[in-house]
Design an enzyme around this catalytic site. Structure first.
Site, PDB file in Angstrom:
ATOM      1  N   HIS A 196       1.498   5.442 -17.330  1.00 34.24           N
ATOM      2  CA  HIS A 196       0.865   5.754 -18.614  1.00 34.24           C
ATOM      3  C   HIS A 196      -0.576   5.246 -18.626  1.00 34.24           C
ATOM      4  O   HIS A 196      -0.947   4.305 -17.918  1.00 34.24           O
ATOM      5  CB  HIS A 196       1.651   5.138 -19.774  1.00 34.24           C
ATOM      6  CG  HIS A 196       1.647   3.645 -19.777  1.00 34.24           C
ATOM      7  ND1 HIS A 196       0.570   2.892 -20.222  1.00 34.24           N
ATOM      8  CD2 HIS A 196       2.585   2.742 -19.393  1.00 34.24           C
ATOM      9  CE1 HIS A 196       0.850   1.608 -20.115  1.00 34.24           C
ATOM     10  NE2 HIS A 196       2.063   1.484 -19.610  1.00 34.24           N
TER      11      HIS A 196
ATOM     12  N   GLU B 292       9.926   0.210 -19.510  1.00 33.47           N
ATOM     13  CA  GLU B 292       9.301  -0.932 -18.837  1.00 33.47           C
ATOM     14  C   GLU B 292      10.216  -2.151 -18.827  1.00 33.47           C
ATOM     15  O   GLU B 292      11.112  -2.294 -19.679  1.00 33.47           O
ATOM     16  CB  GLU B 292       7.982  -1.277 -19.544  1.00 33.47           C
ATOM     17  CG  GLU B 292       7.194  -2.441 -18.929  1.00 33.47           C
ATOM     18  CD  GLU B 292       6.762  -2.212 -17.489  1.00 33.47           C
ATOM     19  OE1 GLU B 292       7.664  -2.115 -16.622  1.00 33.47           O
ATOM     20  OE2 GLU B 292       5.549  -2.170 -17.233  1.00 33.47           O
TER      21      GLU B 292
END
Length: 213
Positions: free
Chosen positions: A26, A110
């Site tokens: 990202h 994550e």
């Protein structure tokens, strides 16, 4: 541009052949810029992060055209967090692909840093100096209070990786990228947590080698 293999050193070789995986981290968030542990807090991209995502979309398009491949040749999957879905949608918009038409997988979220999330290294050192010392001694195995270790998170990443049967474009996070590279290229556990993961490039894992573009 597309013929030179590049990696942390020069070339990395996988232990076994797998379908091609294109991994996009990202783009930048304000917390990335401030050095805050982000983990599973849902922080959106900032303007720089959006530019990085578009850049990766343009370069990905050039790569696919160079290799004579189509976006339809790939499965598309993202972590369900806002910053990864924003990145995926921006990449796909550059390629003129429909928004939201991709899979999401919780195994790609994550690594969580638990009580450390939202804090900088300086703030954590003030609050939890013992934990910081333990993490420095064993970054792979250390579990922050209420969080998870790289070692633990590697199990869900392996589960995802073992299920990849077709060429795949994935948008996920820095920690997940490190774990994926460790698994695919047999990188020692002590090195995995220290590897850099750029946000303005993406990683192509193909034919046992890795290439950053």
């Amino acid at each position: 541009m597309f013929e030179d293999l590049k990696s942390d050193s020069s070339q990395i070789t996988a232990a076994k052949s797998r379908p091609q995986i294109i991994f996009i981290r990202h783009g930048l968030t304000d917390w990335n810029a401030e050095g805050r542990y982000q983990g599973q807090i849902d922080i959106p991209l900032n303007d720089i992060g959006k530019q990085q995502a578009r850049r990766n979309g343009y370069v990905l398009g050039e790569f696919l055209e160079h290799r004579g491949r189509s976006a339809d040749d790939y499965q598309w999957v993202a972590s369900p967090m806002t910053r990864t879905r924003q990145t995926m949608d921006l990449v796909r918009s550059v390629l003129e692909l429909p928004e939201g038409e991709y899979a999401q997988d919780d195994q790609l979220v994550e690594i969580t840093f638990g009580e450390w999330e939202g804090r900088t290294n300086v703030e954590i050192a003030e609050r939890d100096p013992e934990g910081v010392a333990q993490r420095k001694a064993d970054k792979w195995g250390f579990t922050p209070p209420g969080g998870e270790s790289y070692e633990t998170a590697s199990k869900r990443v392996k589960s995802w990786l073992d299920g990849v049967e077709l060429p795949t474009i994935v948008v996920s996070h820095g920690g997940i990228n490190r774990l994926l590279r460790g698994l695919m290229f047999s990188i020692p556990d002590t090195i995995v947590p220290e590897m850099a993961v750029p946000q303005d490039q993406f990683l192509i894992c193909d034919q046992g080698s890795g290439m950053w573009l």
